[in-house]
Enzyme design. Structure first.
Site, PDB file in Angstrom:
ATOM      1  N   HIS A  12     -14.936  -3.686  14.123  1.00 26.36           N
ATOM      2  CA  HIS A  12     -14.173  -2.710  13.355  1.00 26.36           C
ATOM      3  C   HIS A  12     -14.673  -1.097  14.444  1.00 26.36           C
ATOM      4  O   HIS A  12     -15.474  -1.979  15.581  1.00 26.36           O
ATOM      5  CB  HIS A  12     -15.083  -1.443  12.271  1.00 26.36           C
ATOM      6  N   GLN A  32      -7.738  -4.637   8.493  1.00 22.14           N
ATOM      7  CA  GLN A  32      -7.090  -3.375   8.963  1.00 22.14           C
ATOM      8  C   GLN A  32      -5.452  -4.824   9.286  1.00 22.14           C
ATOM      9  O   GLN A  32      -5.501  -5.452  10.103  1.00 22.14           O
ATOM     10  CB  GLN A  32      -7.843  -2.871  10.171  1.00 22.14           C
ATOM     11  N   GLU A  81       0.827  -1.398  -0.082  1.00 25.91           N
ATOM     12  CA  GLU A  81       0.219  -0.280  -0.143  1.00 25.91           C
ATOM     13  C   GLU A  81       1.073   1.187  -0.091  1.00 25.91           C
ATOM     14  O   GLU A  81       1.276   1.128   0.472  1.00 25.91           O
ATOM     15  CB  GLU A  81      -0.500   0.134   1.390  1.00 25.91           C
TER      16      GLU A  81
HETATM   17  P1  FAD Z   1     -18.020  -0.170   6.594  1.00 22.85           P
HETATM   18  O1  FAD Z   1     -18.509  -1.602   5.684  1.00 22.85           O
HETATM   19  O2  FAD Z   1     -19.339   1.084   5.923  1.00 22.85           O
HETATM   20  O3  FAD Z   1     -18.562   0.185   8.431  1.00 22.85           O
HETATM   21  C1  FAD Z   1     -18.285   0.676   8.973  1.00 22.85           C
HETATM   22  C2  FAD Z   1     -19.054   0.121   9.862  1.00 22.85           C
HETATM   23  O4  FAD Z   1     -20.379   0.267   9.833  1.00 22.85           O
HETATM   24  C3  FAD Z   1     -19.050  -0.971  10.304  1.00 22.85           C
HETATM   25  O5  FAD Z   1     -18.953  -0.850  12.397  1.00 22.85           O
HETATM   26  C4  FAD Z   1     -19.592  -1.791  10.174  1.00 22.85           C
HETATM   27  O6  FAD Z   1     -20.365  -2.831  11.095  1.00 22.85           O
HETATM   28  C5  FAD Z   1     -21.110  -1.021  10.480  1.00 22.85           C
HETATM   29  N1  FAD Z   1     -21.969  -1.595   8.677  1.00 22.85           N
HETATM   30  C6  FAD Z   1     -21.475  -1.618   7.236  1.00 22.85           C
HETATM   31  N2  FAD Z   1     -22.486  -1.992   6.704  1.00 22.85           N
HETATM   32  C7  FAD Z   1     -23.188  -1.926   7.617  1.00 22.85           C
HETATM   33  C8  FAD Z   1     -24.681  -1.022   7.125  1.00 22.85           C
HETATM   34  N3  FAD Z   1     -24.990  -1.875   6.038  1.00 22.85           N
HETATM   35  N4  FAD Z   1     -26.305  -0.599   8.013  1.00 22.85           N
HETATM   36  C9  FAD Z   1     -25.193  -0.572   8.823  1.00 22.85           C
HETATM   37  N5  FAD Z   1     -24.218  -0.562   9.801  1.00 22.85           N
HETATM   38  C10 FAD Z   1     -23.284  -1.074   8.867  1.00 22.85           C
HETATM   39  N6  FAD Z   1     -10.209   5.450   4.331  1.00 22.85           N
HETATM   40  C11 FAD Z   1      -9.718   6.181   4.046  1.00 22.85           C
HETATM   41  O7  FAD Z   1     -10.329   7.517   4.301  1.00 22.85           O
HETATM   42  N7  FAD Z   1      -8.904   6.329   2.708  1.00 22.85           N
HETATM   43  C12 FAD Z   1      -8.347   5.176   2.149  1.00 22.85           C
HETATM   44  O8  FAD Z   1      -7.968   5.042   1.442  1.00 22.85           O
HETATM   45  C13 FAD Z   1      -8.454   3.867   3.491  1.00 22.85           C
HETATM   46  N8  FAD Z   1      -7.591   2.671   3.006  1.00 22.85           N
HETATM   47  C14 FAD Z   1      -8.446   1.478   4.075  1.00 22.85           C
HETATM   48  C15 FAD Z   1      -7.760   0.240   3.591  1.00 22.85           C
HETATM   49  C16 FAD Z   1      -8.217  -1.071   4.762  1.00 22.85           C
HETATM   50  C17 FAD Z   1      -7.616  -2.199   4.093  1.00 22.85           C
HETATM   51  C18 FAD Z   1      -8.484  -0.527   5.712  1.00 22.85           C
HETATM   52  C19 FAD Z   1      -8.719  -1.023   6.652  1.00 22.85           C
HETATM   53  C20 FAD Z   1      -9.202   0.120   6.072  1.00 22.85           C
HETATM   54  C21 FAD Z   1      -9.318   1.588   5.110  1.00 22.85           C
HETATM   55  N9  FAD Z   1      -9.731   3.474   5.175  1.00 22.85           N
HETATM   56  C22 FAD Z   1      -9.453   4.263   4.677  1.00 22.85           C
HETATM   57  C23 FAD Z   1     -10.182   3.297   6.846  1.00 22.85           C
HETATM   58  C24 FAD Z   1     -12.217   2.863   6.528  1.00 22.85           C
HETATM   59  O9  FAD Z   1     -12.317   4.292   5.895  1.00 22.85           O
HETATM   60  C25 FAD Z   1     -12.426   2.860   7.936  1.00 22.85           C
HETATM   61  O10 FAD Z   1     -12.079   2.270   8.605  1.00 22.85           O
HETATM   62  C26 FAD Z   1     -14.030   3.685   8.276  1.00 22.85           C
HETATM   63  O11 FAD Z   1     -14.361   3.419   9.400  1.00 22.85           O
HETATM   64  C27 FAD Z   1     -14.891   2.431   7.690  1.00 22.85           C
HETATM   65  O12 FAD Z   1     -14.839   1.728   6.103  1.00 22.85           O
HETATM   66  P2  FAD Z   1     -15.453   0.694   5.596  1.00 22.85           P
HETATM   67  O13 FAD Z   1     -15.424   0.167   4.071  1.00 22.85           O
HETATM   68  O14 FAD Z   1     -15.130  -0.305   6.621  1.00 22.85           O
HETATM   69  O15 FAD Z   1     -17.353   0.740   6.321  1.00 22.85           O
END
Ligand code: FAD
Length: 302
Positions: A151, A178, A17
């Site tokens: 998360h 993560q 990354e």
């Molecule tokens: P989601 O999958 O939407 O989850 C977020 C929260 O909502 C979780 O608690 C989950 O349980 C809950 N949730 C999920 N779906 C639903 C639903 N349908 N209804 C109700 N609740 C739900 N951040 C950046 O800004 N830029 C980056 O480039 C970046 N790269 C990353 C790369 C990796 C490998 C990882 C692990 C994280 C990265 N992040 C990045 C951080 C990420 O944006 C944060 O962790 C963010 O808080 C959650 O993103 P997510 O896509 O996992 O969200």
């Protein structure tokens, strides 16, 4: 090439990354980093998307350089919580125009600084909304984030896993974790996801720690825990950068060797744009794998 096809053709998939230069720096400042990482022949390189969509244009630009100049598969991160559908569509068009076929689909974190105004009615609440949108508009291999320790916002681990399964069901081909420092957390997580029918490849996100303050900031943000044995290393070497660097590399190497022996699908190294650290880890692993994976001497095969 689609990253889903890379995962089906080899194991382990090794990836890095990187993050794009800051808004007011030129993209040229990153060339030496990519040159050095390219030398290590990763299966793909992912490019982060600035928090809250900041410097987002540079993600596509850098992913395009990786893919079209270096001929290395690129994975463009894309966050959605601060974007409108038309902004996302414009980015998807740019990715397609630049021949980028892989997206890490993320919700992103909510902006905490300044007086950020969300799009009038928030258009994407969660990553699954974005995955659905990408699926409906283009032909991409889509990855999503997963959290071995859960998360940080979701206090109910089984609900978090349910949401993860949803991301896979709506179209995520692979997952990247993560960062974590205790492999046992990851193994428990893998048992849990298998038991609820998540069977896509999972790449383990490994962060070599070379700076105590930096890791304290990151773990406070994302909730990853630091085991005592690693805390002791941080405490002992915090004022000796060279020693902490070597200890951080050794810890990450040990984690990766254990993951490889477990049979991991992929290792994703958070390089923090420091290719010399990635190089040391990749070299350590290569020499250990060379020894471990050599045919045993005939006398040993009884
Ligand atoms: P989601 O999958 O939407 O989850 C977020 C929260 O909502 C979780 O608690 C989950 O349980 C809950 N949730 C999920 N779906 C639903 C639903 N349908 N209804 C109700 N609740 C739900 N951040 C950046 O800004 N830029 C980056 O480039 C970046 N790269 C990353 C790369 C990796 C490998 C990882 C692990 C994280 C990265 N992040 C990045 C951080 C990420 O944006 C944060 O962790 C963010 O808080 C959650 O993103 P997510 O896509 O996992 O969200």
């Amino acid at each position: 090439m689609y990253i889903r096809d890379i995962f089906s053709s080899k194991k382990p998939v090794i990836s890095f990354e990187v993050f794009p230069p800051k808004k007011d720096s030129s993209i040229d400042t990153i060339y030496s980093t990519i040159d050095a990482l390219a030398d290590l022949h990763p299966d793909f390189i992912s490019v982060t998307y600035g928090a809250g969509g900041s410097a987002s244009g540079k993600t596509v630009e850098l992913a395009s350089i990786i893919k079209n100049k270096y001929n290395i598969e690129a994975l463009a991160h894309l966050t959605c919580v601060t974007s409108t559908k038309s902004e996302i569509e414009a980015i998807l068009d740019k990715l397609t125009a630049n021949n980028i076929t892989n997206i890490l689909s993320l919700r992103g974190d909510f902006p905490t600084e300044g007086d950020y105004k969300f799009p009038s009615s928030v258009q994407y609440e969660h990553a699954d909304d974005l995955i659905r949108h990408i699926k409906s508009t283009g032909d991409f291999s889509i990855g999503a984030a997963c959290y071995p320790e859960g998360h940080i916002e979701c206090k109910d681990k089984s609900l978090d896993l349910f949401h993860l399964k949803n991301k896979v069901q709506v179209g995520s081909d692979f997952l990247i974790t993560q960062l974590f420092f205790n492999n046992e957390d990851f193994y428990i997580f893998m048992d849990q996801i298998k038991s609820i029918g998540i069977n896509v490849p999972v790449s383990a996100g490994i962060m070599p720690v070379i700076n105590k303050k930096q890791i304290e900031r990151i773990t406070a943000l994302c909730g990853a825990s630091v085991p005592n044995k690693f805390k002791r290393i941080l405490d002992k070497y915090e004022n000796n950068p060279e020693a902490l660097k070597e200890a951080g590399i050794a810890y990450a190497t040990e984690q990766i060797i254990d993951l490889l022996s477990w049979g991991i699908d992929g290792i994703h190294i958070y390089t923090m744009n420091k290719p010399e650290i990635a190089r040391k880890i990749v070299n350590n692993i290569a020499s250990i794998r060379n020894v471990l994976e050599k045919e045993p001497p005939a006398a040993a095969v009884q």
